[in-house]
Scaffold this active site. Structure first.
Site, short mmCIF file in Angstrom:
data_model
loop_
_atom_site.label_atom_id
_atom_site.label_comp_id
_atom_site.label_asym_id
_atom_site.label_seq_id
_atom_site.Cartn_x
_atom_site.Cartn_y
_atom_site.Cartn_z
N HIS A 104 4.16 -28.23 35.47
CA HIS A 104 3.73 -27.10 36.30
C HIS A 104 3.56 -25.80 35.53
O HIS A 104 3.96 -24.72 35.97
CB HIS A 104 4.71 -26.89 37.46
N HIS A 177 2.69 -26.29 46.04
CA HIS A 177 3.84 -27.19 46.00
C HIS A 177 4.74 -26.93 47.21
O HIS A 177 5.96 -26.74 47.07
CB HIS A 177 4.62 -27.00 44.71
N GLU A 317 0.38 -32.64 47.06
CA GLU A 317 -0.23 -31.64 46.20
C GLU A 317 -1.63 -32.08 45.74
O GLU A 317 -1.75 -32.88 44.82
CB GLU A 317 0.65 -31.41 44.98
#
Length: 352
Positions: A104, A177, A317
Site C-alpha cells: 500500500h 480500503h 478493493e
C-alpha cells in the site's frame, strides 16, 4: 448536505471530519487524513439506520495502530514483491513494510498523510487533494492526486473518483480500503455470515508472502468460487486449501476482466441476511482484492466501543492486479506526463 469539523491534528495541521447527507437519510463521514471513509449510515429492512463502516474510536487510535481503516491506499495499492520494480530500464526501491514486500505504498503511503479539501458541492460532494513529491517513498515523479466523493440525492449511492497526473513516468494503482460490516459497526455478529457474490471466473493464487505467482486460476471447484451468493464463513477456514492457509483466510485478487472498462461495472454484491442490508460495488478496474479481516486481533476499539476481532469486517478493493510492475502479463500501471490515471468506484446500498 455537507458539514466540516476538526477531529484532531497531525504535523500541526487540522484533521477534518466531512459529513455528507442526502434527503433519504443516508450519511457518510469522511476524514481528510488518508482521504478516508470513517462512517456510512444506511437503513436496514425496517428503516433503522446503522453505521456499516469500521473505524477506530478516536483520532489517537488512527495514529497508535494504523490498520488501513477506510483510507485511500497508494501510490501503489497492494503489494510490490521485494519492494523493487524496474521502470523504463531503471530499478527503484520502495519501503518493505509487509514481510519481504512493500504494501500500500510503503511505510508512509497515502493513507498516512492529511489531504487538503479543494472543492465542495454542489450538493453532497467534496474533492480532496494530495501532492506526492518526486522520490516520495522511493517512487519517481511528482504525482498530483484528487479523490472526489459524491453522495447521490435520488438513491443511497456513494461514488469515489480518483484522478492523478505526473511530471515524469511513474507507477500508480490507487484503491479504497474501507472495511464493511452490514450488520452495523459494533454488532455482535461479524461479517462472516454475510453472503458475497463475485461474478469472476478466475483469481490470482499467491505464494506464502501474498505475491501472485503469475497463474490466473479458475475458481470452479475451489474455496474461491463466489459466482453464486455464498456465506463468507463457509470456507474462510478451509485448511485443505493451501491458498487459504497462506492468507489465513481470503486476501486475494479476483479477475473481473483483463482491461479497464469505459464505465463502472458490477464487481461484487454483499448481503447481510439478518439486517437485510445489501451493498453493491461497481468499478472500472479489472481486479478486485477481497480481504476477510484475517488479522484483526482485538487490539483496536471501534466506534461502538467493541474490540475488532478476526472476521468482524471485510474489504473489497477495486484495483489493477497486485505486483503488476514485476509481472508484465498483468498489464501496466505506468503513468506518463500528459496522461491521466482514473479509478471510479460506486457503492449502492439497499435493503431486502
Amino acid at each position: 448536505m455537507l458539514k466540516r469539523e476538526v477531529f484532531g491534528t497531525v504535523d500541526g495541521e487540522p484533521v477534518e471530519l466531512i459529513t455528507l447527507s442526502n434527503r433519504l437519510g443516508m450519511q457518510v463521514v469522511l476524514l481528510t487524513y488518508g482521504a478516508s471513509i470513517r462512517a456510512v449510515h444506511v437503513p436496514d429492512r425496517e428503516g433503522r439506520l446503522g453505521d456499516v463502516a469500521l473505524a477506530p474510536a478516536t483520532w489517537q487510535d488512527y495514529l497508535d495502530k494504523p490498520q488501513y481503516f477506510g483510507p485511500t491506499v497508494g501510490r501503489v495499492a497492494n503489494r510490490i514483491a521485494g519492494g523493487r520494480f524496474v521502470l523504463d530500464g531503471v530499478e527503484y526501491r520502495v519501503p518493505v513494510n509487509n514481510g519481504p514486500n512493500s504494501l500500500h505504498g510503503g511505510s508512509r503511503g497515502f493513507d498516512k498523510v492529511n489531504w487538503a479539501i479543494v472543492a465542495e458541492g454542489p450538493g453532497a460532494m467534496v474533492t480532496l487533494r494530495h501532492v506526492s513529491l518526486d522520490g516520495d517513498q522511493g517512487f519517481p515523479g511528482e504525482l498530483k492526486v484528487t479523490a472526489t466523493y459524491r453522495l447521490d440525492e435520488a438513491e443511497n449511492r456513494l461514488s469515489l473518483d480518483y484522478a492523478a497526473t505526473t511530471d515524469r513516468p511513474t507507477i500508480v494503482n490507487l484503491s479504497s480500503h474501507a472495511y464493511w460490516n452490514l450488520a452495523g459497526d459494533g454488532a455482535a455478529a461479524g461479517a462472516m455470515g454475510h453472503r458475497l457474490t463475485m461474478k469472476s471466473d478466475h483469481y490470482l493464487p499467491t505464494d506464502a508472502s501474498s505475491i501472485p505467482t503469475g497463474e490466473i486460476r479458475p475458481v470452479a471447484g475451489t474455496a474461491f468460487d463466489f459466482r453464486e451468493p455464498t456465506e463468507i464463513g463457509a470456507r474462510v477456514r478451509d485448511g485443505s486449501d493451501e491458498q487459504i492457509r497462506f492468507g489465513r483466510g481470503y486476501d486475494h485478487n479476483w479477475v473481473v476482466d483483463r482491461d479497464i472498462a469505459a464505465e463502472p461495472r458490477l464487481m461484487a454484491r454483499l448481503e447481510d441476511p439478518a439486517s437485510g442490508r445489501v451493498m453493491e460495488l461497481l468499478s472500472d478496474q479489472p481486479g478486485l482484492q477481497f480481504y476477510s479481516g484475517n488479522f484483526f486481533d482485538a487490539g483496536t476499539v471501534g466506534k461502538a466501543g467493541r474490540l475488532y476481532r478476526m472476521g468482524d469486517g471485510v474489504a473489497l478493493e477495486p484495483q489493477m492486479f497486485p505486483d503488476t510492475p514485476n509481472q508484465p502479463a498483468f498489464g501496466s500501471i505506468r503513468l506518463a506526463p500528459g496522461g491521466s490515471y482514473r479509478n471510479r468506484m460506486v457503492w449502492r446500498f439497499s435493503a431486502r
